[in-house]
Write a protein that holds these residues in place. Structure first.
Motif, PDB file in Angstrom:
ATOM      1  N   ASP A  99       0.718  -1.041   0.010  1.00 17.61           N
ATOM      2  CA  ASP A  99      -0.138  -0.050   0.154  1.00 17.61           C
ATOM      3  C   ASP A  99       0.767   1.249   0.019  1.00 17.61           C
ATOM      4  OD1 ASP A  99       1.032   0.007   2.553  1.00 17.61           O
ATOM      5  OD2 ASP A  99      -1.084   0.186   3.662  1.00 17.61           O
ATOM      6  N   ALA A 100       2.216   1.089  -0.410  1.00 15.65           N
ATOM      7  CA  ALA A 100       3.045   2.377  -0.760  1.00 15.65           C
ATOM      8  C   ALA A 100       2.727   3.157  -2.061  1.00 15.65           C
ATOM      9  CB  ALA A 100       4.351   1.992  -0.544  1.00 15.65           C
ATOM     10  N   ASP A 101       1.884   3.751  -1.933  1.00 16.92           N
ATOM     11  CA  ASP A 101       1.434   4.638  -3.106  1.00 16.92           C
ATOM     12  C   ASP A 101       1.164   3.610  -4.382  1.00 16.92           C
ATOM     13  OD1 ASP A 101       0.839   6.831  -4.573  1.00 16.92           O
ATOM     14  OD2 ASP A 101       2.932   7.369  -4.931  1.00 16.92           O
ATOM     15  N   PRO A 102       0.296   2.599  -4.349  1.00 22.68           N
ATOM     16  CA  PRO A 102       0.190   1.887  -5.623  1.00 22.68           C
ATOM     17  C   PRO A 102      -0.745   2.519  -6.706  1.00 22.68           C
ATOM     18  CG  PRO A 102      -1.273   1.183  -3.783  1.00 22.68           C
ATOM     19  CD  PRO A 102      -0.466   2.263  -3.134  1.00 22.68           C
ATOM     20  N   GLY A 103      -1.419   3.745  -6.362  1.00 28.28           N
ATOM     21  CA  GLY A 103      -2.464   4.328  -7.220  1.00 28.28           C
ATOM     22  C   GLY A 103      -3.779   3.597  -7.064  1.00 28.28           C
ATOM     23  N   PRO A 104      -4.592   4.032  -7.849  1.00 26.66           N
ATOM     24  CA  PRO A 104      -6.086   3.409  -7.773  1.00 26.66           C
ATOM     25  C   PRO A 104      -6.022   2.307  -8.887  1.00 26.66           C
ATOM     26  CG  PRO A 104      -5.966   5.434  -9.177  1.00 26.66           C
ATOM     27  CD  PRO A 104      -4.849   5.448  -8.259  1.00 26.66           C
ATOM     28  N   ALA A 105      -6.590   1.452  -8.492  1.00 26.63           N
ATOM     29  CA  ALA A 105      -6.859   0.253  -9.353  1.00 26.63           C
ATOM     30  C   ALA A 105      -7.698   0.303 -10.526  1.00 26.63           C
ATOM     31  CB  ALA A 105      -7.270  -1.051  -8.563  1.00 26.63           C
ATOM     32  N   HIS A 106      -7.069  -0.085 -11.626  1.00 19.59           N
ATOM     33  CA  HIS A 106      -8.015   0.006 -13.023  1.00 19.59           C
ATOM     34  C   HIS A 106      -7.762  -1.029 -13.625  1.00 19.59           C
ATOM     35  CE1 HIS A 106      -9.312   1.786 -16.765  1.00 19.59           C
ATOM     36  NE2 HIS A 106      -9.667   3.073 -16.072  1.00 19.59           N
ATOM     37  N   PRO A 107      -8.937  -1.433 -14.401  1.00 18.43           N
ATOM     38  CA  PRO A 107      -8.704  -2.843 -15.154  1.00 18.43           C
ATOM     39  C   PRO A 107      -7.855  -2.950 -16.381  1.00 18.43           C
ATOM     40  CG  PRO A 107     -10.996  -1.688 -15.588  1.00 18.43           C
ATOM     41  CD  PRO A 107     -10.132  -1.069 -14.291  1.00 18.43           C
ATOM     42  N   ALA A 290      17.593  18.694  -9.850  1.00 17.52           N
ATOM     43  CA  ALA A 290      17.372  17.895  -8.769  1.00 17.52           C
ATOM     44  C   ALA A 290      17.829  18.790  -7.393  1.00 17.52           C
ATOM     45  CB  ALA A 290      18.085  16.904  -8.726  1.00 17.52           C
ATOM     46  N   ALA A 291      18.738  19.506  -7.411  1.00 23.18           N
ATOM     47  CA  ALA A 291      19.171  20.444  -6.152  1.00 23.18           C
ATOM     48  C   ALA A 291      17.965  21.400  -5.812  1.00 23.18           C
ATOM     49  CB  ALA A 291      20.380  20.980  -6.452  1.00 23.18           C
ATOM     50  N   TYR A 292      17.405  21.892  -6.875  1.00 23.75           N
ATOM     51  CA  TYR A 292      16.489  22.929  -6.728  1.00 23.75           C
ATOM     52  C   TYR A 292      15.122  22.715  -5.841  1.00 23.75           C
ATOM     53  CZ  TYR A 292      12.899  26.433  -7.619  1.00 23.75           C
ATOM     54  OH  TYR A 292      11.691  27.509  -7.530  1.00 23.75           O
ATOM     55  N   HIS A 293      14.808  21.548  -6.159  1.00 23.24           N
ATOM     56  CA  HIS A 293      13.441  20.799  -5.651  1.00 23.24           C
ATOM     57  C   HIS A 293      13.677  20.159  -4.368  1.00 23.24           C
ATOM     58  CE1 HIS A 293      10.814  21.514  -9.281  1.00 23.24           C
ATOM     59  NE2 HIS A 293      12.082  21.471  -9.946  1.00 23.24           N
ATOM     60  N   TRP A 294      12.283  20.052  -3.721  1.00 23.00           N
ATOM     61  CA  TRP A 294      11.959  19.517  -2.396  1.00 23.00           C
ATOM     62  C   TRP A 294      11.014  18.101  -2.254  1.00 23.00           C
ATOM     63  CZ3 TRP A 294      14.378  20.837   2.107  1.00 23.00           C
ATOM     64  CH2 TRP A 294      15.238  22.064   1.933  1.00 23.00           C
ATOM     65  N   ALA A 344      11.276   5.927  -2.013  1.00 17.39           N
ATOM     66  CA  ALA A 344      10.692   7.024  -1.719  1.00 17.39           C
ATOM     67  C   ALA A 344       9.108   6.761  -1.404  1.00 17.39           C
ATOM     68  CB  ALA A 344      10.616   8.167  -2.989  1.00 17.39           C
ATOM     69  N   ALA A 345       8.292   5.911  -2.326  1.00 14.74           N
ATOM     70  CA  ALA A 345       7.129   5.626  -1.836  1.00 14.74           C
ATOM     71  C   ALA A 345       6.935   5.045  -0.315  1.00 14.74           C
ATOM     72  CB  ALA A 345       6.411   4.592  -2.830  1.00 14.74           C
ATOM     73  N   MET A 346       7.756   4.218  -0.051  1.00 11.04           N
ATOM     74  CA  MET A 346       7.550   3.613   1.340  1.00 11.04           C
ATOM     75  C   MET A 346       7.782   4.834   2.319  1.00 11.04           C
ATOM     76  SD  MET A 346       9.962   0.262   0.948  1.00 11.04           S
ATOM     77  CE  MET A 346       9.942  -0.344   2.305  1.00 11.04           C
ATOM     78  N   VAL A 347       8.769   5.934   1.980  1.00 14.16           N
ATOM     79  CA  VAL A 347       8.717   7.123   2.819  1.00 14.16           C
ATOM     80  C   VAL A 347       7.326   7.629   3.109  1.00 14.16           C
ATOM     81  CG1 VAL A 347       9.690   9.435   3.145  1.00 14.16           C
ATOM     82  CG2 VAL A 347      11.170   7.293   2.701  1.00 14.16           C
ATOM     83  N   LEU A 350       5.097   5.920   5.167  1.00 13.00           N
ATOM     84  CA  LEU A 350       5.319   5.980   6.418  1.00 13.00           C
ATOM     85  C   LEU A 350       5.376   7.386   7.142  1.00 13.00           C
ATOM     86  CD1 LEU A 350       8.048   3.390   6.696  1.00 13.00           C
ATOM     87  CD2 LEU A 350       5.859   2.997   7.483  1.00 13.00           C
ATOM     88  N   ALA A 351       5.672   8.276   6.385  1.00  6.99           N
ATOM     89  CA  ALA A 351       5.999   9.535   6.809  1.00  6.99           C
ATOM     90  C   ALA A 351       4.890  10.656   6.553  1.00  6.99           C
ATOM     91  CB  ALA A 351       7.168  10.379   6.452  1.00  6.99           C
ATOM     92  N   GLY A 352       3.903  10.321   5.454  1.00 10.20           N
ATOM     93  CA  GLY A 352       2.834  11.136   5.127  1.00 10.20           C
ATOM     94  C   GLY A 352       3.110  12.019   4.067  1.00 10.20           C
ATOM     95  N   GLY A 353       4.127  11.722   3.121  1.00 11.46           N
ATOM     96  CA  GLY A 353       4.230  12.692   2.108  1.00 11.46           C
ATOM     97  C   GLY A 353       5.576  12.608   1.231  1.00 11.46           C
ATOM     98  N   TYR A 354       5.590  13.225   0.189  1.00 12.50           N
ATOM     99  CA  TYR A 354       6.544  13.297  -0.643  1.00 12.50           C
ATOM    100  C   TYR A 354       7.744  14.523  -0.573  1.00 12.50           C
ATOM    101  CZ  TYR A 354       5.343   9.241  -3.492  1.00 12.50           C
ATOM    102  OH  TYR A 354       4.908   7.830  -3.770  1.00 12.50           O
ATOM    103  N   ASP A 355       7.104  15.730  -0.103  1.00 11.31           N
ATOM    104  CA  ASP A 355       7.513  16.831   0.247  1.00 11.31           C
ATOM    105  C   ASP A 355       8.588  16.646   1.308  1.00 11.31           C
ATOM    106  OD1 ASP A 355       8.519  19.634   0.937  1.00 11.31           O
ATOM    107  OD2 ASP A 355       6.584  20.364  -0.003  1.00 11.31           O
ATOM    108  N   LEU A 356       9.955  17.071   1.254  1.00 12.70           N
ATOM    109  CA  LEU A 356      10.852  16.829   2.288  1.00 12.70           C
ATOM    110  C   LEU A 356      10.524  17.724   3.574  1.00 12.70           C
ATOM    111  CD1 LEU A 356      14.198  16.253   0.195  1.00 12.70           C
ATOM    112  CD2 LEU A 356      12.905  14.373   1.491  1.00 12.70           C
ATOM    113  N   ARG A 357      10.061  18.758   3.051  1.00 14.56           N
ATOM    114  CA  ARG A 357       9.647  19.783   4.399  1.00 14.56           C
ATOM    115  C   ARG A 357       8.718  19.492   5.229  1.00 14.56           C
ATOM    116  NH1 ARG A 357       9.393  24.334  -0.085  1.00 14.56           N
ATOM    117  NH2 ARG A 357       8.245  22.818  -0.950  1.00 14.56           N
ATOM    118  N   ALA A 358       7.843  18.300   4.990  1.00  8.19           N
ATOM    119  CA  ALA A 358       6.613  17.900   5.495  1.00  8.19           C
ATOM    120  C   ALA A 358       6.915  16.659   6.238  1.00  8.19           C
ATOM    121  CB  ALA A 358       5.411  17.860   4.721  1.00  8.19           C
ATOM    122  N   VAL A 359       8.309  15.968   6.111  1.00  6.47           N
ATOM    123  CA  VAL A 359       8.603  14.625   6.638  1.00  6.47           C
ATOM    124  C   VAL A 359       9.700  14.836   7.485  1.00  6.47           C
ATOM    125  CG1 VAL A 359       7.175  13.637   4.771  1.00  6.47           C
ATOM    126  CG2 VAL A 359       9.806  13.898   4.741  1.00  6.47           C
TER     127      VAL A 359
END
Length: 487
Positions: A99-107, A290-294, A344-347, A350-359
């Motif tokens: 359940d680490a960001d698998p996305g919605p199931a679609h046929p 890459a260095a610019y983004h969070w 990153a999806a496991m993070v 467990l931590a609640g987001g992809y934004d490094l400032r919020a985890v």
């Protein structure tokens, strides 16, 4: 002649057809999908064993012989890439059961995934320039379908950007294929190697320049790479890892195959020179993005661009050692990059987001996840003894041997900046406390399949790093057969 050359295409196509018929039976569809991925892996291992012990496996379809019939040919180079494609399929489909960001199931998701794998396998197996274009089209159609499945605004926006820029590359590729045929009368790789040196140099150079430009768009090289960081982060994690691991590498493979295998030496020399400067710009621009983004997904997406630059730099060195380094680097990077997106999806889970400032806080809560992250992260940087160290070492050794000091300096600078990005993820997601007081990881996280997939990829990275000589010997043998072994 060997029927095994059809495995990279027939197995995914058969799986795509079966999963399409099972759209209304989700459990059965998943089972068939996994069986198809494991069947592809078994077939790829068998194919690799065959080509490594003898001549390339070939098959001509229909009643037309070479060079006019449709030909599949798998040598050591393409066999290794077919195998890592199968490994990615198994890992990403295994991870999707978590359940680490698998996305919605679609046929339609699994049929499109296996259609995408068929396109990738076909591009690696074909020995014909027009059919290479066809397999790029298959990949484009399936990729656009997967990008648009969620229907969110950001997904549709990313799908539009992906489709528009890749369509430009596709049309340019078709035009270049027509130009190559016009000047040579052939599209078969072997026939092109014989015919192009006899054709007028000017038209040949123009056709090859157009072809390489189209392939560089597909590879995500500078300056036409904006589709990649715009579209990839909108995907669910397993699909994102699959895209990140495979799609741009098909473009890089086609560049290597073109310059090293069948392009005339006179044209290949100046094209390789131009490619080297494009590679340096690709490395630098990608790592600065890459260095610019969070957002972890965007950081890692820009690092796809920067690492493609290393592969293109190895190709631009235009030597057997450079070709071997390009193959080694490609195999290493596919595994490492896919694993980073999955972790990153496991993070996220467990931590609640992809934004490094919020985890944060994961080192204390889940230390083994921190250790697992460090394996691909430090490998991407090039820290010994991981696979990335050997990959960069052999690229830089050949660059220095050829006196390419500027290219070498750029590559070293990019490694330092890559370390900054990986340490930013480490410090923000693992080391610093979580911004929410009293935060604890969710107890109901279902991460067993995620651990299995990421651990498998980490072990491959460690194995390559600790025992690199076997893969290097294989890569040198693969490079030695390109261009008839004449380089």
């Amino acid at each position: 002649m060997s029927w095994l050359v059809t495995v990279p295409v027939l197995v995914p196509l058969a799986t795509a057809a079966a999963t399409t018929l099972l759209q209304r039976h989700a459990a059965a569809q998943r089972v068939v999908s996994h069986l198809g991925a494991w069947a592809l892996l078994a077939g790829a291992l068998t194919l690799l064993a065959q080509v490594n012990s003898g001549a390339p496996a070939r098959m001509v379809f229909g009643d037309w012989g070479e060079p006019f019939g449709i030909v599949f040919a798998v040598d050591r180079l393409s066999a290794a890439l077919v195998l890592v494609t199968a490994v990615m399929a198994v890992a990403c489909l295994t991870f999707q059961a978590s359940d680490a960001d698998p996305g919605p199931a679609h046929p339609l998701q699994l049929p499109l995934v296996h259609g995408l794998l068929a396109g990738v396998g076909g591009a690696f197996a074909t020995a014909d320039l027009f059919n290479l274009y066809v397999w790029f089209e298959v990949m484009l159609i399936c990729a656009v379908g997967l990008l648009a499945l969620g229907g969110r605004t950001d997904q549709l926006d990313g799908t539009f950007k992906y489709f528009t820029l890749n369509l430009v590359g596709t049309l340019l590729l078709l035009l270049a294929v027509g130009m190559v045929y016009a000047v040579s009368g052939h599209l078969n790789y072997g026939a092109l190697a014989q015919a192009l040196p006899q054709a007028p140099a000017g038209p040949v150079a123009l056709a090859l320049a157009g072809l390489l430009l189209a392939l560089l768009i597909k590879a995500g090289a500078f300056p036409l790479f904006a589709w990649l960081p715009a579209a990839y982060p909108t995907l669910p994690a397993p699909l994102l890892a699959l895209f990140a691991g495979l799609l741009t590498k098909v473009g890089a493979y086609a560049v290597l195959r073109t310059l090293a295998d069948w392009a005339p030496r006179a044209s290949a020399a100046w094209l390789a020179e131009a490619l080297g400067w494009i590679a340096a710009a690709t490395m630098l621009v990608g790592v600065l993005g890459a260095a610019y983004h969070w957002d972890m997904r965007r950081i890692l997406a820009f690092h796809i661009v920067s690492q493609i630059g290393y592969i293109l730099l190895a190709v631009a060195l235009a030597s057997p050692a450079g070709d071997a380094a390009a193959l080694f680097y490609t195999l290493h990077h596919i595994v490492v990059k896919a694993n980073l997106f999955l972790i990153a999806a496991m993070v996220w889970r467990l931590a609640g987001g992809y934004d490094l400032r919020a985890v944060g806080g994961l080192w204390r809560a889940r230390p083994w996840l921190g250790v697992l992250f460090l394996v691909p992260a430090l490998s991407l940087v090039g820290i010994p003894p991981l696979s990335g160290f050997w990959s960069k070492l052999w690229v830089l050794q050949e660059a220095l041997a050829q006196g390419r000091l500027v290219w070498t300096a750029v590559a070293l600078l990019v490694s330092v900046l890559t370390l900054y990005s990986m340490m930013k993820i480490w410090m923000e997601a693992f080391w610093k406390p979580h911004p929410q007081p009293g935060w604890q990881p969710p107890r109901d996280a279902r991460l067993g399949p995620a651990w299995a997939a990421t651990l498998m990829l980490a072990l491959i990275t460690l194995a390559i790093g600790l025992w690199p000589q076997a893969l290097l010997d294989y890569a040198l043998a693969a490079a030695g057969t390109l261009g008839g072994g004449a380089r």
